[in-house]
Write a protein that holds these residues in place. Sequence first.
Motif, PDB file in Angstrom:
ATOM      1  N   VAL A   9       1.335  -1.409   3.359  1.00 29.20           N
ATOM      2  CA  VAL A   9       0.449  -0.612   2.520  1.00 29.20           C
ATOM      3  C   VAL A   9      -0.968  -1.173   2.604  1.00 29.20           C
ATOM      4  O   VAL A   9      -1.176  -2.350   2.908  1.00 29.20           O
ATOM      5  CB  VAL A   9       0.928  -0.594   1.055  1.00 29.20           C
ATOM      6  CG1 VAL A   9       2.272   0.095   0.941  1.00 29.20           C
ATOM      7  CG2 VAL A   9       1.005  -1.998   0.479  1.00 29.20           C
TER       8      VAL A   9
ATOM      9  N   PRO B 276      10.526  -2.636  -5.348  1.00 29.50           N
ATOM     10  CA  PRO B 276       9.672  -3.015  -4.213  1.00 29.50           C
ATOM     11  C   PRO B 276       9.197  -4.453  -4.372  1.00 29.50           C
ATOM     12  O   PRO B 276       8.800  -4.868  -5.470  1.00 29.50           O
ATOM     13  CB  PRO B 276       8.501  -2.030  -4.311  1.00 29.50           C
ATOM     14  CG  PRO B 276       8.472  -1.605  -5.756  1.00 29.50           C
ATOM     15  CD  PRO B 276       9.895  -1.650  -6.243  1.00 29.50           C
TER      16      PRO B 276
ATOM     17  N   ALA C  56      11.817   6.746   1.650  1.00 34.69           N
ATOM     18  CA  ALA C  56      10.575   6.683   2.420  1.00 34.69           C
ATOM     19  C   ALA C  56       9.634   7.828   2.060  1.00 34.69           C
ATOM     20  O   ALA C  56       8.402   7.656   2.042  1.00 34.69           O
ATOM     21  CB  ALA C  56      10.896   6.709   3.916  1.00 34.69           C
TER      22      ALA C  56
ATOM     23  N   GLU D 165       2.664   2.448   7.168  1.00 33.39           N
ATOM     24  CA  GLU D 165       3.855   2.651   7.998  1.00 33.39           C
ATOM     25  C   GLU D 165       5.085   2.121   7.261  1.00 33.39           C
ATOM     26  O   GLU D 165       4.980   1.300   6.342  1.00 33.39           O
ATOM     27  CB  GLU D 165       3.700   1.949   9.354  1.00 33.39           C
ATOM     28  CG  GLU D 165       3.449   0.451   9.272  1.00 33.39           C
ATOM     29  CD  GLU D 165       3.282  -0.191  10.648  1.00 33.39           C
ATOM     30  OE1 GLU D 165       4.115   0.105  11.528  1.00 33.39           O
ATOM     31  OE2 GLU D 165       2.336  -0.975  10.825  1.00 33.39           O
ATOM     32  N   HIS D 166       6.222   2.617   7.697  1.00 35.73           N
ATOM     33  CA  HIS D 166       7.481   2.120   7.130  1.00 35.73           C
ATOM     34  C   HIS D 166       8.558   2.217   8.198  1.00 35.73           C
ATOM     35  O   HIS D 166       8.541   3.138   9.035  1.00 35.73           O
ATOM     36  CB  HIS D 166       7.886   2.915   5.880  1.00 35.73           C
ATOM     37  CG  HIS D 166       8.051   4.388   6.136  1.00 35.73           C
ATOM     38  ND1 HIS D 166       9.184   4.943   6.678  1.00 35.73           N
ATOM     39  CD2 HIS D 166       7.194   5.413   5.939  1.00 35.73           C
ATOM     40  CE1 HIS D 166       9.037   6.246   6.789  1.00 35.73           C
ATOM     41  NE2 HIS D 166       7.839   6.567   6.350  1.00 35.73           N
ATOM     42  N   HIS D 167       9.471   1.248   8.178  1.00 34.37           N
ATOM     43  CA  HIS D 167      10.529   1.191   9.188  1.00 34.37           C
ATOM     44  C   HIS D 167      11.799   0.648   8.558  1.00 34.37           C
ATOM     45  O   HIS D 167      11.756  -0.305   7.764  1.00 34.37           O
ATOM     46  CB  HIS D 167      10.114   0.286  10.357  1.00 34.37           C
ATOM     47  CG  HIS D 167       8.782   0.635  10.940  1.00 34.37           C
ATOM     48  ND1 HIS D 167       8.609   1.664  11.820  1.00 34.37           N
ATOM     49  CD2 HIS D 167       7.546   0.086  10.745  1.00 34.37           C
ATOM     50  CE1 HIS D 167       7.327   1.732  12.164  1.00 34.37           C
ATOM     51  NE2 HIS D 167       6.669   0.786  11.520  1.00 34.37           N
TER      52      HIS D 167
ATOM     53  N   VAL E  87       7.683  -1.997   4.670  1.00 33.02           N
ATOM     54  CA  VAL E  87       6.583  -1.091   4.346  1.00 33.02           C
ATOM     55  C   VAL E  87       5.257  -1.844   4.474  1.00 33.02           C
ATOM     56  O   VAL E  87       5.133  -2.980   3.993  1.00 33.02           O
ATOM     57  CB  VAL E  87       6.729  -0.541   2.909  1.00 33.02           C
ATOM     58  CG1 VAL E  87       5.634   0.486   2.620  1.00 33.02           C
ATOM     59  CG2 VAL E  87       8.110   0.073   2.702  1.00 33.02           C
TER      60      VAL E  87
ATOM     61  N   GLU F  31      17.665   6.259   3.040  1.00 36.69           N
ATOM     62  CA  GLU F  31      16.370   5.620   3.273  1.00 36.69           C
ATOM     63  C   GLU F  31      15.270   6.645   3.568  1.00 36.69           C
ATOM     64  O   GLU F  31      14.081   6.385   3.307  1.00 36.69           O
ATOM     65  CB  GLU F  31      16.458   4.584   4.406  1.00 36.69           C
ATOM     66  CG  GLU F  31      16.746   5.147   5.790  1.00 36.69           C
ATOM     67  CD  GLU F  31      18.226   5.264   6.103  1.00 36.69           C
ATOM     68  OE1 GLU F  31      18.570   5.305   7.298  1.00 36.69           O
ATOM     69  OE2 GLU F  31      19.031   5.314   5.148  1.00 36.69           O
TER      70      GLU F  31
ATOM     71  N   VAL G 121       0.155   4.179   2.061  1.00 36.01           N
ATOM     72  CA  VAL G 121       1.302   3.735   2.865  1.00 36.01           C
ATOM     73  C   VAL G 121       0.944   3.923   4.341  1.00 36.01           C
ATOM     74  O   VAL G 121       0.782   5.054   4.823  1.00 36.01           O
ATOM     75  CB  VAL G 121       2.578   4.520   2.511  1.00 36.01           C
ATOM     76  CG1 VAL G 121       3.732   4.076   3.408  1.00 36.01           C
ATOM     77  CG2 VAL G 121       2.932   4.326   1.040  1.00 36.01           C
TER      78      VAL G 121
ATOM     79  N   LEU H 258      13.765  -1.083   3.871  1.00 30.50           N
ATOM     80  CA  LEU H 258      12.562  -0.501   4.441  1.00 30.50           C
ATOM     81  C   LEU H 258      11.477  -1.565   4.475  1.00 30.50           C
ATOM     82  O   LEU H 258      11.190  -2.206   3.444  1.00 30.50           O
ATOM     83  CB  LEU H 258      12.083   0.690   3.614  1.00 30.50           C
ATOM     84  CG  LEU H 258      12.888   1.990   3.744  1.00 30.50           C
ATOM     85  CD1 LEU H 258      12.383   3.022   2.750  1.00 30.50           C
ATOM     86  CD2 LEU H 258      12.813   2.542   5.159  1.00 30.50           C
TER      87      LEU H 258
ATOM     88  N   ARG I 241       8.845  -5.093   1.004  1.00 31.54           N
ATOM     89  CA  ARG I 241      10.224  -4.762   1.354  1.00 31.54           C
ATOM     90  C   ARG I 241      10.854  -3.970   0.219  1.00 31.54           C
ATOM     91  O   ARG I 241      10.729  -4.330  -0.955  1.00 31.54           O
ATOM     92  CB  ARG I 241      11.021  -6.039   1.609  1.00 31.54           C
ATOM     93  CG  ARG I 241      12.515  -5.821   1.819  1.00 31.54           C
ATOM     94  CD  ARG I 241      13.318  -6.177   0.583  1.00 31.54           C
ATOM     95  NE  ARG I 241      14.757  -6.246   0.857  1.00 31.54           N
ATOM     96  CZ  ARG I 241      15.622  -6.922   0.127  1.00 31.54           C
ATOM     97  NH1 ARG I 241      15.221  -7.609  -0.922  1.00 31.54           N
ATOM     98  NH2 ARG I 241      16.903  -6.913   0.422  1.00 31.54           N
TER      99      ARG I 241
ATOM    100  N   LEU J 119       7.543   6.785  -1.125  1.00 30.64           N
ATOM    101  CA  LEU J 119       6.974   5.443  -1.231  1.00 30.64           C
ATOM    102  C   LEU J 119       5.666   5.444  -2.027  1.00 30.64           C
ATOM    103  O   LEU J 119       5.311   4.447  -2.666  1.00 30.64           O
ATOM    104  CB  LEU J 119       6.738   4.857   0.165  1.00 30.64           C
ATOM    105  CG  LEU J 119       8.007   4.433   0.917  1.00 30.64           C
ATOM    106  CD1 LEU J 119       7.661   4.016   2.348  1.00 30.64           C
ATOM    107  CD2 LEU J 119       8.718   3.293   0.197  1.00 30.64           C
TER     108      LEU J 119
END
Length: 702
Positions: A178, A155, A216, A230-232, A176, A212, A228, A174, A190, A219
């Motif tokens: 936080v 990360p 996710a 959000e994550h995309h 992310v 992924e 956490v 991903l 990232r 995380l």
Amino acid sequence: MGMSVNPGHIPSRGDALPDNRYLDREESWLRFNQRVLELAEDPSLPLLERVRFLAIFASNLDEFFMVRVAGLTRRMATGLAVQSASGRRPREVLERTSAVARELMLRHADVFRDQICPALAKEDIEILRWDELSQTEQERLHRMFRDRIYPVLTPLAVDSAHPFPYISGQSLNLAVVVRDPESEATMFARVKVPPVLPRFIEASADRFTPLEDVIAAHLGQLFTGMEVVEHHAFRVTRNQDLEIDEDISEGLLQALERELLRRRFGPVVRLEVEESISPEVLEMLTVELGIKDRQIYKVPGPLDLAGLHAIADLDRPELKYPPFVPSKQALPIDADLFAAIRERDVLVHHPYDSFTTTVQRLIEEAAADPQVLAIKQTLYRTSGDSPIVDALIGAAEAGKQVVVVVELKARFDERANIEWARKLEQAGCHVVYGFVGLKTHCKLSLVVRQESDGTLRRYCHVGTGNYHPKTARQYEDLGVLTAAPDVGEDVSTLFNHLTGYSRQNSYHRLLVAPHSLRSGLVERIEREIDHHRAGRPARIRMKCNGLVDEVLIDALYRASREGVPADIWVRGICALRPGIPDLSENIRVRSVLGRFLEHSRIFAFEAGGDPEVWLGSADLMHRNLDRRVEALVRVSDRAHRNELVRLLDLAMDDGTASWWLDGDGEWTRHQYAGTPGDDEAEPLLDIQRHLMRTRRWRTVDG
């Protein structure tokens, strides 16, 4: 159509042609990939083959952005972009390309979600998101994450002390967000999805989830003590077209290795994100990557469906094309190979004819034959464990003279080519890297053998495909094995041209780019016009992967205006507009896609009733005709000529399944007989299935 042609005027060879006579090549390529997508949509195909076509579409589109879009973007940035032959300005081309690509990417995602996934589920193969997995499966993946995934993750946080990390091309990531529960401060991070791990992780038997999603779900273990938010998922495509300063004072090998190191750092040309991404995270990615809105592509997840190849490879033979064993009759195993080729030219058609028992056998037997003195070979792409490379090494170690012309710049195979080029050199082969500024794309083998009477004889193979045993089972290609003295002399001369500094431009039975190939084809098109005017049989038939060259397109337009019919069988790009009154109403363009990748190139001219037929490596593209060494060989055997003409006619027959191109650049699939939409309509002939069924589709007596 806006064509400024007087319908009452009989055009002559010198008449001006209308300006808007070319289709845009970039959009034409995208329409080719649309045809690939239509195969994935076809419920009549085996399910896992449809999955593979989805993966092929995705990898094709990646290459399109890495090379074509990246090249156009670079030329615009440097001020070198010019108006395209289709009349569109560079920015218009880029905007139109972006719009069509976006439409196709959404369609691709819809096919995966709405058609393929439900069809797979009916066959007990499921691709599920994390929340759809059972508790038992999630627990299994918890253990897998701890043992196999967590150790290879890194990360990378972004703050005042940590700049935004470099995002490598084709990497899945991903994004992310936080939050520190103590300070309430938020930060971006990232996480790169490791490419060394499977794209889809097996949660249980034939139940898969995207890698992924597994990352996710864990995380919290990567950001211990943080919340956490959000994550995309997101994915970046970068420019990967090679730019090499081919200074003759520097070895091409070293220049290429240096450029391969730089390739990962090319500018971003596409950002793919899942449509659920938040505006804040998307804005950060946009700013940090320095991209424009038109370079952002929002699609339903998961991203990077090129990874579906792994699903297509599942051991479910009932969901795949039935096995096919190539014919070994072209050169029977019990026949004396050299005697058979001396007696008569041998025409091979892969994959219907075995590559192993014909082309590969020629090189292997030549390497082992004490009467063979020399072997010369061009290599554009081949596999790392190629038996042909092994045979060439064995021949060199046995003391034969072995010359190998290696094309290091075969796109995306450069690193592999460097490795086995060095292997050949270490074995004592003379390895030549071709010309500065020209790719060596011709497909040639030359074997020099001392016969029992003491004379030297040359045995040649001139083909349309790479000397690659694996792709020879997947690509449709043609080749001629011959001991004809005129071909032997031509191929020897061409090899001397490739390895030395000769300026040979004329040959007996070869047309060679960049010197004589375009002009040779144009000359033959003009001859067909003369035959037609004199009342003799005249017709043009061509099969190629791409037709873009304006000089040849204009020659075909002139022939059409004179009344000469022309049939064009093209796999990919076609910039010619067929069926336009007073310009191309005598030209038909068809395309065939299927189990095998149509790769051969054939050029046939009626020639007053005694057809002249050529086959070889060249497509009708600027790069092939101007910036590559290409070769076509004239087919002399009458039976072979007749069979190649019949093959072209079969592909163009209205009873054969194919796509038809219209003057606006739209391709329409013709798959069933009768009225479109008729549920009881009979399927049209599948030419590839027909050739597989007939196996020995040629006669030997003409």
